[in-house]
Scaffold this active site. Sequence first.
Site, PDB file in Angstrom:
ATOM      1  N   ASP A 200       0.791  -1.245   0.000  1.00 37.63           N
ATOM      2  CA  ASP A 200       0.000   0.000   0.000  1.00 37.63           C
ATOM      3  C   ASP A 200       0.821   1.292   0.000  1.00 37.63           C
ATOM      4  O   ASP A 200       0.472   2.250   0.694  1.00 37.63           O
ATOM      5  CB  ASP A 200      -0.952   0.017   1.203  1.00 37.63           C
ATOM      6  CG  ASP A 200      -2.025  -1.049   1.131  1.00 37.63           C
ATOM      7  OD1 ASP A 200      -1.993  -1.871   0.197  1.00 37.63           O
ATOM      8  OD2 ASP A 200      -2.887  -1.081   2.019  1.00 37.63           O
TER       9      ASP A 200
ATOM     10  N   ASP B 258      -4.821  -0.674  -2.208  1.00 43.56           N
ATOM     11  CA  ASP B 258      -6.217  -0.410  -1.889  1.00 43.56           C
ATOM     12  C   ASP B 258      -6.901   0.186  -3.115  1.00 43.56           C
ATOM     13  O   ASP B 258      -6.342   1.093  -3.750  1.00 43.56           O
ATOM     14  CB  ASP B 258      -6.318   0.592  -0.729  1.00 43.56           C
ATOM     15  CG  ASP B 258      -6.403  -0.074   0.628  1.00 43.56           C
ATOM     16  OD1 ASP B 258      -6.227  -1.302   0.710  1.00 43.56           O
ATOM     17  OD2 ASP B 258      -6.641   0.644   1.620  1.00 43.56           O
TER      18      ASP B 258
ATOM     19  N   HIS C 255     -10.660   1.105  -3.443  1.00 45.86           N
ATOM     20  CA  HIS C 255     -12.021   1.122  -2.916  1.00 45.86           C
ATOM     21  C   HIS C 255     -13.017   1.774  -3.879  1.00 45.86           C
ATOM     22  O   HIS C 255     -12.659   2.712  -4.598  1.00 45.86           O
ATOM     23  CB  HIS C 255     -12.060   1.909  -1.604  1.00 45.86           C
ATOM     24  CG  HIS C 255     -11.272   1.293  -0.506  1.00 45.86           C
ATOM     25  ND1 HIS C 255     -11.546   0.040  -0.001  1.00 45.86           N
ATOM     26  CD2 HIS C 255     -10.210   1.760   0.212  1.00 45.86           C
ATOM     27  CE1 HIS C 255     -10.692  -0.234   0.972  1.00 45.86           C
ATOM     28  NE2 HIS C 255      -9.868   0.786   1.118  1.00 45.86           N
TER      29      HIS C 255
ATOM     30  N   HIS D 244     -10.560   7.060   1.261  1.00 42.18           N
ATOM     31  CA  HIS D 244      -9.171   7.020   0.806  1.00 42.18           C
ATOM     32  C   HIS D 244      -9.032   5.972  -0.284  1.00 42.18           C
ATOM     33  O   HIS D 244      -9.825   5.035  -0.377  1.00 42.18           O
ATOM     34  CB  HIS D 244      -8.226   6.681   1.967  1.00 42.18           C
ATOM     35  CG  HIS D 244      -8.489   5.315   2.557  1.00 42.18           C
ATOM     36  ND1 HIS D 244      -9.463   5.112   3.520  1.00 42.18           N
ATOM     37  CD2 HIS D 244      -7.936   4.099   2.320  1.00 42.18           C
ATOM     38  CE1 HIS D 244      -9.492   3.827   3.846  1.00 42.18           C
ATOM     39  NE2 HIS D 244      -8.579   3.189   3.122  1.00 42.18           N
TER      40      HIS D 244
ATOM     41  N   LYS E 265      -7.040  -4.719  -3.664  1.00 49.20           N
ATOM     42  CA  LYS E 265      -7.882  -5.241  -2.599  1.00 49.20           C
ATOM     43  C   LYS E 265      -8.890  -4.185  -2.173  1.00 49.20           C
ATOM     44  O   LYS E 265      -8.703  -3.004  -2.420  1.00 49.20           O
ATOM     45  CB  LYS E 265      -7.032  -5.682  -1.401  1.00 49.20           C
ATOM     46  CG  LYS E 265      -6.081  -4.629  -0.876  1.00 49.20           C
ATOM     47  CD  LYS E 265      -5.019  -5.236   0.042  1.00 49.20           C
ATOM     48  CE  LYS E 265      -4.052  -4.214   0.592  1.00 49.20           C
ATOM     49  NZ  LYS E 265      -4.640  -3.227   1.494  1.00 49.20           N
TER      50      LYS E 265
ATOM     51  N   CYS F 226      -2.347  -2.692   7.578  1.00 44.23           N
ATOM     52  CA  CYS F 226      -2.209  -3.561   6.411  1.00 44.23           C
ATOM     53  C   CYS F 226      -0.922  -4.386   6.422  1.00 44.23           C
ATOM     54  O   CYS F 226      -0.926  -5.543   6.005  1.00 44.23           O
ATOM     55  CB  CYS F 226      -2.327  -2.732   5.132  1.00 44.23           C
ATOM     56  SG  CYS F 226      -3.966  -1.993   4.959  1.00 44.23           S
TER      57      CYS F 226
END
Length: 203
Positions: A15, A58, A60, A77, A100, A148
């Site tokens: 990340d 990430d 999202h 975020h 993810k 994470c």
Amino acid sequence: MATRYGPGVALVVTDLQNDFAAPGGSLYVAGGEDIIAGVNREIAAAASAGSPVFYTQDWHPPSTPHFVTEGGIWPPHCVRDTPGARLHPDLTVAGEVIRKGVDGRDGYSGFSVRDPRSGERSATVLGERLAAGSVRTVVVVGLAGDYCVLETALDARALGLEVTLPLELTRFVELAEGDRERAITRMVGAGVRVEGLTARGGG
């Protein structure tokens, strides 16, 4: 550093995205940008030894229970296709990117995602990629050490992998005082080889 890579070893870069690693990011981890040069050296060492490098990201959706706007604990975020979700521009990218949290589930670990309401977990492709490459050991670096990075390291141990975590190549959110120490204690207890404990005064 170079001696830890070779057959059966992979590097997992966790990340290192603008929202985490760039000042002004919506969930900036203090000092996150400071580890990038060191991470790039790890990437170069891994590549020169023939070890695969994987990156978690990430990714999202705009609406997810993961965010405080819908009952979660985090500000919005790493929303897909936004500048904040991009990997940091100074990071060397030399391997597969594992996304993810793409469907609204929590994506703390590079190995698994979790439905924030039911708690049901399912796997990402990272585990099968490592198995296909006969990887037995992973080196985990990136952000953040108490979320994470922690969950990725713990999941790797649960899969039977040996795990090395260089403390100098992560930073911690520390939402609550002591989160850093608690995360390190959990990792050590799970059998993660945490490098730098003595130099950092026991963590």
